[in-house]
Design an enzyme around this catalytic site. Structure first.
Site, PDB file in Angstrom:
ATOM      1  N   ASP A  67       0.816  -1.218   0.000  1.00 31.07           N
ATOM      2  CA  ASP A  67       0.000   0.000   0.000  1.00 31.07           C
ATOM      3  C   ASP A  67       0.847   1.265   0.000  1.00 31.07           C
ATOM      4  O   ASP A  67       2.066   1.216   0.181  1.00 31.07           O
ATOM      5  CB  ASP A  67      -0.970  -0.016   1.197  1.00 31.07           C
ATOM      6  CG  ASP A  67      -0.312  -0.463   2.499  1.00 31.07           C
ATOM      7  OD1 ASP A  67       0.926  -0.417   2.593  1.00 31.07           O
ATOM      8  OD2 ASP A  67      -1.045  -0.859   3.414  1.00 31.07           O
ATOM      9  N   ASP A 136      -8.065  -3.099  13.964  1.00 29.49           N
ATOM     10  CA  ASP A 136      -9.426  -3.448  13.536  1.00 29.49           C
ATOM     11  C   ASP A 136      -9.413  -4.660  12.589  1.00 29.49           C
ATOM     12  O   ASP A 136     -10.419  -4.984  11.977  1.00 29.49           O
ATOM     13  CB  ASP A 136     -10.105  -2.246  12.852  1.00 29.49           C
ATOM     14  CG  ASP A 136      -9.344  -1.750  11.630  1.00 29.49           C
ATOM     15  OD1 ASP A 136      -8.278  -2.328  11.303  1.00 29.49           O
ATOM     16  OD2 ASP A 136      -9.812  -0.784  10.994  1.00 29.49           O
ATOM     17  N   HIS A 138      -7.504  -4.968   9.875  1.00 33.66           N
ATOM     18  CA  HIS A 138      -7.205  -4.697   8.464  1.00 33.66           C
ATOM     19  C   HIS A 138      -5.871  -5.305   8.041  1.00 33.66           C
ATOM     20  O   HIS A 138      -4.956  -5.476   8.847  1.00 33.66           O
ATOM     21  CB  HIS A 138      -7.294  -3.202   8.118  1.00 33.66           C
ATOM     22  CG  HIS A 138      -6.213  -2.309   8.633  1.00 33.66           C
ATOM     23  ND1 HIS A 138      -6.459  -1.216   9.427  1.00 33.66           N
ATOM     24  CD2 HIS A 138      -4.873  -2.308   8.439  1.00 33.66           C
ATOM     25  CE1 HIS A 138      -5.321  -0.596   9.693  1.00 33.66           C
ATOM     26  NE2 HIS A 138      -4.343  -1.246   9.116  1.00 33.66           N
ATOM     27  N   GLU A 143      -9.848  -2.155   4.983  1.00 37.39           N
ATOM     28  CA  GLU A 143     -10.577  -1.948   6.232  1.00 37.39           C
ATOM     29  C   GLU A 143     -11.743  -2.940   6.340  1.00 37.39           C
ATOM     30  O   GLU A 143     -12.098  -3.593   5.358  1.00 37.39           O
ATOM     31  CB  GLU A 143     -11.116  -0.505   6.258  1.00 37.39           C
ATOM     32  CG  GLU A 143     -10.033   0.573   6.192  1.00 37.39           C
ATOM     33  CD  GLU A 143      -9.325   0.822   7.527  1.00 37.39           C
ATOM     34  OE1 GLU A 143      -9.334  -0.066   8.397  1.00 37.39           O
ATOM     35  OE2 GLU A 143      -8.772   1.924   7.679  1.00 37.39           O
TER      36      GLU A 143
HETATM   37  C1  GLP Z   1      -0.835   0.169   8.554  1.00 37.18           C
HETATM   38  C2  GLP Z   1      -0.375  -0.559   7.310  1.00 37.18           C
HETATM   39  C3  GLP Z   1      -0.571  -2.049   7.439  1.00 37.18           C
HETATM   40  C4  GLP Z   1       0.051  -2.509   8.747  1.00 37.18           C
HETATM   41  C5  GLP Z   1      -0.689  -1.865   9.885  1.00 37.18           C
HETATM   42  C6  GLP Z   1      -0.180  -2.288  11.241  1.00 37.18           C
HETATM   43  O1  GLP Z   1      -2.173   0.453   8.561  1.00 37.18           O
HETATM   44  N1  GLP Z   1      -1.062  -0.132   6.116  1.00 37.18           N
HETATM   45  O2  GLP Z   1       0.022  -2.705   6.334  1.00 37.18           O
HETATM   46  O3  GLP Z   1      -0.001  -3.896   8.846  1.00 37.18           O
HETATM   47  O4  GLP Z   1      -0.535  -0.470   9.765  1.00 37.18           O
HETATM   48  O5  GLP Z   1       0.993  -1.593  11.543  1.00 37.18           O
HETATM   49  P1  GLP Z   1       1.911  -1.823  12.776  1.00 37.18           P
HETATM   50  O6  GLP Z   1       2.815  -2.943  12.376  1.00 37.18           O
HETATM   51  O7  GLP Z   1       2.657  -0.533  12.923  1.00 37.18           O
HETATM   52  O8  GLP Z   1       1.064  -2.149  13.929  1.00 37.18           O
END
Ligand code: GLP
Length: 242
Positions: A67, A136, A138, A143
């Site tokens: 992303d 959540d 995702h 989402e």
């Molecule tokens: C963001 C990214 C996801 C990632 C998520 C969790 O929203 N787009 O790809 O998995 O955060 O991130 P973290 O590893 O910082 O908890």
């Protein structure tokens, strides 16, 4: 889903790094799907260390990131492009032409998504996709209630996701409202999925993910339908799972 319990974040990072390195050793021209966020940073550091020791080459590897924020160009300090340079690409021997991240400042959003998806298909789809999870549920920026049939698309970020990601920005206002993300179908076409989950902030969603059935309300639950998922998870993230 194969579950590997790590005692802490360091062990999780090493286990995940070894899975990525094994994939490249087995197939030097692997197509990797890569994630951002805090969770994979230790894994990237481990991989960079292996490369510095001369243990691994990325010369034939192709990567696709999950992303990118809409409105941030590749040079922006908070873009996922900058994140990837900082933690991985600047330190390994992967050719620039082999790295793919959606263009956050593309003029035609629809064309950007169609072309990104087409490039993944042309590469033969992803051999190993690294994933984190949002609180959540995702995956990527898919989402809750994103259709499981989705391909790369433009999303409006949920306020909770923007708030959680605010820690990387100076203020909430600076966090983009939209992003490009691989879709759930894009992710599910990967041959092997490596899901990394660390820390007590994820304990609640982990309990739901492991105890509830597959539902669009928890995007990551779709992974239970995939034949080859490895979940590497630390004890803190498992603390609310019975
Ligand atoms: C963001 C990214 C996801 C990632 C998520 C969790 O929203 N787009 O790809 O998995 O955060 O991130 P973290 O590893 O910082 O908890």
């Amino acid at each position: 889903m194969k579950i590997i319990e790590a005692k802490d974040y360091d062990e999780l990072s090493k286990i995940a790094g070894d899975i990525v390195l094994a994939q490249i050793r087995e197939k030097h021209n692997s197509v990797l799907g890569l994630a951002t966020g805090s969770t994979p940073i230790g894994m990237y550091e481990y991989i960079v260390e292996a490369h510095k020791k001369g243990d691994i080459s990325f010369a034939a590897v192709t990567t696709f990131n999950l992303d990118e924020y809409v409105g941030l160009d590749g040079e922006h300090p908070n873009s996922y492009s900058t994140y990837m340079d900082t933690y991985l690409f600047d330190h390994i021997d992967i050719p620039k032409a082999n790295m793919h991240i959606p263009n956050g400042v593309a003029l035609d959003a629809e064309a950007e998504c169609t072309q990104y998806e087409a490039k993944i298909v042309q590469s033969g789809d992803i051999d190993l996709q690294v994933l984190g999870i949002g609180i959540d549920g995702h995956i990527g920026f898919n989402e809750p209630f994103t259709p499981f049939t989705s391909k790369t698309h433009l999303v409006q970020l949920h306020e909770t996701t923007r708030e959680v990601n605010q820690r990387f920005f100076d203020s909430l206002d600076e966090v983009p409202t939209h992003a490009y993300t691989m879709g759930i179908d894009t992710i599910m076409r990967s041959k092997h999925i490596l899901l990394l989950i660390s820390g007590s902030s994820k304990a609640e969603i982990v309990a739901r993910l492991l105890n509830e059935s597959v539902t669009e309300e928890i995007p990551a639950s779709v992974l239970k339908n995939h034949p080859h998922v490895t979940l590497v998870i630390d004890r803190d993230a498992l603390s609310k799972t019975k």
